[in-house]
Design an enzyme around this catalytic site. Structure first.
Site: not given
Length: 209
Positions: A48-49, A102-103, A106, A155-156, A168
């Site tokens: 969902k990101g 993508e959001d 990583d 971390f975001v 979100r």
């Protein structure tokens, strides 16, 4: 909306990428996509990101045809990068120019799996677009053609990024304490929502445009 409040010992979240900066990156990437795909492009959002980023990106592309589809995935082996496809593509991408949206990129493990999955559909081209790129954690070498912001090992949350499906819809991206939200996912709700939300610190030096 209320959550489990932070304690005085816990660091508050800090704005990493504000709304104006996000908008500028969206417009820039939209321009790059328009120039690179004059005959149109298929944008595949990873749920969902990527939903919020993709929605803004699509609206910023006004000069070419854009087809939108989605993939939904679920990790079934922690930290392995292996995923199950919960929602597959509805659009036939054979012979078409495709960009996976993508959001956050990583380690690259999950993204490598998704790229392999889409390549089986024989697109003419396949590239990656991400709002945030965290290459310091990369395990699988990947080429990410369209990048909004490069960040460090932080971390975001916000703008599609979540913890336990919270945050979100925060319209900017914050750097948060990973230990705090893993222990109490709602810890930052009061700080990030509502008229009583506390002022946040400005961007820390942990990103590169």
């Amino acid at each position: 909306m209320t959550g489990t409040a932070q304690t005085t010992e816990e660091p508050p979240p800090a704005i990493l990428v504000d709304e104006l900066t996000i908008s500028a990156h969206v417009e820039r990437i939209a321009g790059q996509l328009t120039r690179d795909h004059p005959d149109g492009v298929v944008l595949i959002g990873v749920l969902k990101g990527a939903l919020i980023f993709l929605a803004d990106l699509v609206r910023a592309i006004t000069d070419i045809d854009v087809t939108v589809d989605f993939l939904a995935i679920s990790r079934y082996a922690p930290d392995s990068g292996r995923v199950q496809i919960l929602k597959d593509l509805d659009v036939d991408v054979e012979g078409r120019e495709v960009v996976l949206v993508e959001d956050l990129v990583d380690t690259g493990l999950t993204l490598a799996y998704l790229l392999s999955h889409v390549r089986q559909r024989a697109p003419r081209s396949l590239d990656v677009c991400t709002l945030l790129d965290r290459p310091v954690r990369r395990i699988v070498p990947l080429t990410v053609r369209y990048v909004g912001v490069e960040i460090g090992d932080v971390f975001v949350l916000g703008y599609g990024l979540h913890q336990a499906d919270l945050y979100r819809n925060v319209p900017f991206i914050v750097e948060a304490d990973r230990r705090v939200v893993l222990d109490r996912p709602a810890a930052y709700v009061d700080a990030l929502y509502g008229a009583g939300a506390a002022p946040l610190r400005p961007n820390p030096p942990s990103l590169r445009s």
